[in-house]
Design a protein around this motif. Structure first.
Motif, PDB file in Angstrom:
ATOM      1  N   TYR A   1      10.608  10.854  19.736  1.00  0.00           N
ATOM      2  CA  TYR A   1      10.211  10.178  18.499  1.00  0.00           C
ATOM      3  C   TYR A   1       9.449   8.898  18.811  1.00  0.00           C
ATOM      4  N   ARG A   2      10.011   8.084  19.684  1.00  0.00           N
ATOM      5  CA  ARG A   2       9.384   6.800  20.020  1.00  0.00           C
ATOM      6  C   ARG A   2       8.057   7.023  20.749  1.00  0.00           C
ATOM      7  N   HIS A   3       8.015   8.013  21.615  1.00  0.00           N
ATOM      8  CA  HIS A   3       6.790   8.325  22.350  1.00  0.00           C
ATOM      9  C   HIS A   3       5.674   8.724  21.401  1.00  0.00           C
TER      10      HIS A   3
ATOM     11  N   ASP B   1      19.791   4.701  14.199  1.00  0.00           N
ATOM     12  CA  ASP B   1      19.830   3.756  13.084  1.00  0.00           C
ATOM     13  C   ASP B   1      18.542   2.962  12.895  1.00  0.00           C
ATOM     14  N   THR B   2      17.916   2.563  13.994  1.00  0.00           N
ATOM     15  CA  THR B   2      16.756   1.681  13.894  1.00  0.00           C
ATOM     16  C   THR B   2      15.414   2.412  13.974  1.00  0.00           C
ATOM     17  N   LEU B   3      15.432   3.740  14.074  1.00  0.00           N
ATOM     18  CA  LEU B   3      14.184   4.469  14.279  1.00  0.00           C
ATOM     19  C   LEU B   3      13.235   4.370  13.091  1.00  0.00           C
ATOM     20  N   HIS B   4      13.763   4.425  11.888  1.00  0.00           N
ATOM     21  CA  HIS B   4      12.879   4.387  10.730  1.00  0.00           C
ATOM     22  C   HIS B   4      12.187   3.029  10.628  1.00  0.00           C
TER      23      HIS B   4
ATOM     24  N   TYR C   1      11.581   1.069  13.115  1.00  0.00           N
ATOM     25  CA  TYR C   1      10.635   1.049  14.229  1.00  0.00           C
ATOM     26  C   TYR C   1       9.352   1.777  13.850  1.00  0.00           C
ATOM     27  N   PHE C   2       9.491   2.929  13.201  1.00  0.00           N
ATOM     28  CA  PHE C   2       8.355   3.723  12.732  1.00  0.00           C
ATOM     29  C   PHE C   2       7.465   2.894  11.801  1.00  0.00           C
ATOM     30  N   LEU C   3       8.066   2.223  10.833  1.00  0.00           N
ATOM     31  CA  LEU C   3       7.297   1.410   9.893  1.00  0.00           C
ATOM     32  C   LEU C   3       6.669   0.198  10.574  1.00  0.00           C
ATOM     33  N   ASP C   4       7.433  -0.460  11.440  1.00  0.00           N
ATOM     34  CA  ASP C   4       6.941  -1.664  12.106  1.00  0.00           C
ATOM     35  C   ASP C   4       5.724  -1.371  12.978  1.00  0.00           C
ATOM     36  N   ARG C   5       5.678  -0.202  13.597  1.00  0.00           N
ATOM     37  CA  ARG C   5       4.581   0.127  14.500  1.00  0.00           C
ATOM     38  C   ARG C   5       3.381   0.724  13.777  1.00  0.00           C
ATOM     39  N   LEU C   6       3.625   1.571  12.773  1.00  0.00           N
ATOM     40  CA  LEU C   6       2.516   2.334  12.203  1.00  0.00           C
ATOM     41  C   LEU C   6       1.893   1.723  10.953  1.00  0.00           C
ATOM     42  N   VAL C   7       2.660   1.041  10.131  1.00  0.00           N
ATOM     43  CA  VAL C   7       2.076   0.436   8.922  1.00  0.00           C
ATOM     44  C   VAL C   7       0.991  -0.580   9.275  1.00  0.00           C
ATOM     45  N   PRO C   8       1.187  -1.474  10.264  1.00  0.00           N
ATOM     46  CA  PRO C   8       0.105  -2.410  10.607  1.00  0.00           C
ATOM     47  C   PRO C   8      -1.151  -1.709  11.121  1.00  0.00           C
ATOM     48  N   VAL C   9      -0.983  -0.602  11.841  1.00  0.00           N
ATOM     49  CA  VAL C   9      -2.145   0.135  12.349  1.00  0.00           C
ATOM     50  C   VAL C   9      -2.924   0.752  11.191  1.00  0.00           C
ATOM     51  N   CYS C  10      -2.213   1.365  10.263  1.00  0.00           N
ATOM     52  CA  CYS C  10      -2.864   1.951   9.090  1.00  0.00           C
ATOM     53  C   CYS C  10      -3.528   0.854   8.253  1.00  0.00           C
ATOM     54  N   THR C  11      -2.889  -0.282   8.157  1.00  0.00           N
ATOM     55  CA  THR C  11      -3.470  -1.421   7.427  1.00  0.00           C
ATOM     56  C   THR C  11      -4.785  -1.859   8.058  1.00  0.00           C
ATOM     57  N   GLN C  12      -4.813  -1.949   9.376  1.00  0.00           N
ATOM     58  CA  GLN C  12      -6.036  -2.338  10.087  1.00  0.00           C
ATOM     59  C   GLN C  12      -7.172  -1.360   9.786  1.00  0.00           C
ATOM     60  N   LEU C  13      -6.875  -0.066   9.796  1.00  0.00           N
ATOM     61  CA  LEU C  13      -7.898   0.940   9.522  1.00  0.00           C
ATOM     62  C   LEU C  13      -8.385   0.866   8.075  1.00  0.00           C
ATOM     63  N   LEU C  14      -7.455   0.707   7.148  1.00  0.00           N
ATOM     64  CA  LEU C  14      -7.839   0.590   5.732  1.00  0.00           C
ATOM     65  C   LEU C  14      -8.676  -0.662   5.490  1.00  0.00           C
ATOM     66  N   ASP C  15      -8.267  -1.775   6.083  1.00  0.00           N
ATOM     67  CA  ASP C  15      -9.003  -3.027   5.904  1.00  0.00           C
ATOM     68  C   ASP C  15     -10.425  -2.914   6.447  1.00  0.00           C
ATOM     69  N   ALA C  16     -10.567  -2.251   7.601  1.00  0.00           N
ATOM     70  CA  ALA C  16     -11.893  -2.090   8.199  1.00  0.00           C
ATOM     71  C   ALA C  16     -12.779  -1.216   7.326  1.00  0.00           C
ATOM     72  N   ALA C  17     -12.212  -0.124   6.801  1.00  0.00           N
ATOM     73  CA  ALA C  17     -12.991   0.772   5.943  1.00  0.00           C
ATOM     74  C   ALA C  17     -13.364   0.093   4.629  1.00  0.00           C
ATOM     75  N   ALA C  18     -12.467  -0.723   4.106  1.00  0.00           N
ATOM     76  CA  ALA C  18     -12.754  -1.446   2.867  1.00  0.00           C
ATOM     77  C   ALA C  18     -13.812  -2.521   3.112  1.00  0.00           C
ATOM     78  N   ALA C  19     -13.719  -3.223   4.245  1.00  0.00           N
ATOM     79  CA  ALA C  19     -14.683  -4.275   4.555  1.00  0.00           C
ATOM     80  C   ALA C  19     -16.084  -3.715   4.758  1.00  0.00           C
ATOM     81  N   SER C  20     -16.156  -2.458   5.206  1.00  0.00           N
ATOM     82  CA  SER C  20     -17.464  -1.834   5.415  1.00  0.00           C
ATOM     83  C   SER C  20     -18.032  -1.254   4.122  1.00  0.00           C
ATOM     84  N   GLY C  21     -17.246  -1.342   3.042  1.00  0.00           N
ATOM     85  CA  GLY C  21     -17.702  -0.838   1.753  1.00  0.00           C
ATOM     86  C   GLY C  21     -17.563   0.658   1.573  1.00  0.00           C
ATOM     87  N   GLU C  22     -16.780   1.294   2.465  1.00  0.00           N
ATOM     88  CA  GLU C  22     -16.647   2.750   2.395  1.00  0.00           C
ATOM     89  C   GLU C  22     -15.566   3.205   1.409  1.00  0.00           C
ATOM     90  N   ILE C  23     -14.502   2.410   1.284  1.00  0.00           N
ATOM     91  CA  ILE C  23     -13.388   2.824   0.433  1.00  0.00           C
ATOM     92  C   ILE C  23     -12.977   1.679  -0.480  1.00  0.00           C
TER      93      ILE C  23
END
Length: 207
Positions: free
Chosen positions: A83-85, A137-140, A142-164
């Motif tokens: 899971y962590r991998h 207990d802490t896996l969920h 961990y999942f949010l802490d690692r992946l939500v910021p990455v998805c945020t970075q991608l969304l912010d970049a796409a929004a800044a480029s005027g695509e979405i």
């Protein structure tokens, strides 16, 4: 310090340096071997579930049973490690895709595909994650802490480029993608990946 002491000191430093240099490739090899084992376990989990025989995982990885048990004494240890991998691989892919893709929206689409792959790999873990094993207990979080910021970075970049559009939150998108993937494995008429692709395409602003 005498010449003999200085020479001894240099010899000692050189010996320590050589030992450190020799240890680094060994650590790198051990890390690669462990990653190969985890990739094999993830692949077996997809096809056979998390209760798949350990011998199948060993065969897939090309190692002996003892190697797996040395790294992961229990099945729970192995499942948590897989899971962590997978989370780490998905997290690390985001910035790399953003740097190499034609557009931020293209990077977002490719990353969401990897996220779907992760969700498929995670299939079968739900029941285990609800068990009484405290290791989960802490896996969920961990999942949010690692992946939500990455998805945020991608969304912010796409929004800044005027695509979405710019008012979509990462958690909302990930939750929506996860909901589209529910039950996909039990209904051959349902193509979750196609619907996810339509969702990502629908984020685009009109030209």
């Amino acid at each position: 310090m005498s010449d003999s002491n200085e020479s001894a000191g240099r010899d000692s430093d050189e010996s320590a340096g050589a030992g450190h240099a020799a240890a680094q490739p060994k650590r790198a090899d051990a890390r690669r071997n462990k990653e190969t084992l985890l990739d094999a376990a993830a692949a077996v989990f997809v096809t056979s579930g998390v209760e798949a025989p350990v011998r199948d995982i060993a065969a897939k990885a090309g190692v002996g049973l003892g190697t797996i048990y040395r790294h992961f004494p229990t099945r729970a240890d192995l499942i948590i490690a897989v899971y962590r991998h997978q989370v780490e691989a998905c997290a690390e892919a985001g910035p790399a895709l953003l740097a190499t893709s034609a557009t931020p929206h293209a990077a977002l689409g490719q990353w969401i595909n990897l996220f779907v792959d992760f969700l498929v790999t995670k299939h079968g873990l739900a029941g285990v994650l609800q068990s009484d094993n405290t290791g989960f207990d802490t896996l969920h979080a961990y999942f949010l802490d690692r992946l939500v910021p990455v998805c945020t970075q991608l969304l912010d970049a796409a929004a800044a480029s005027g695509e979405i559009r710019s008012d979509l939150k990462a958690y909302e998108l990930m939750r929506g993608v996860g909901n589209l993937c529910i039950g996909a494995d039990s209904d051959p008429r349902y193509d979750a990946r196609r619907l996810v692709e339509l969702l990502i395409a629908g984020l685009r602003l009109p030209n």
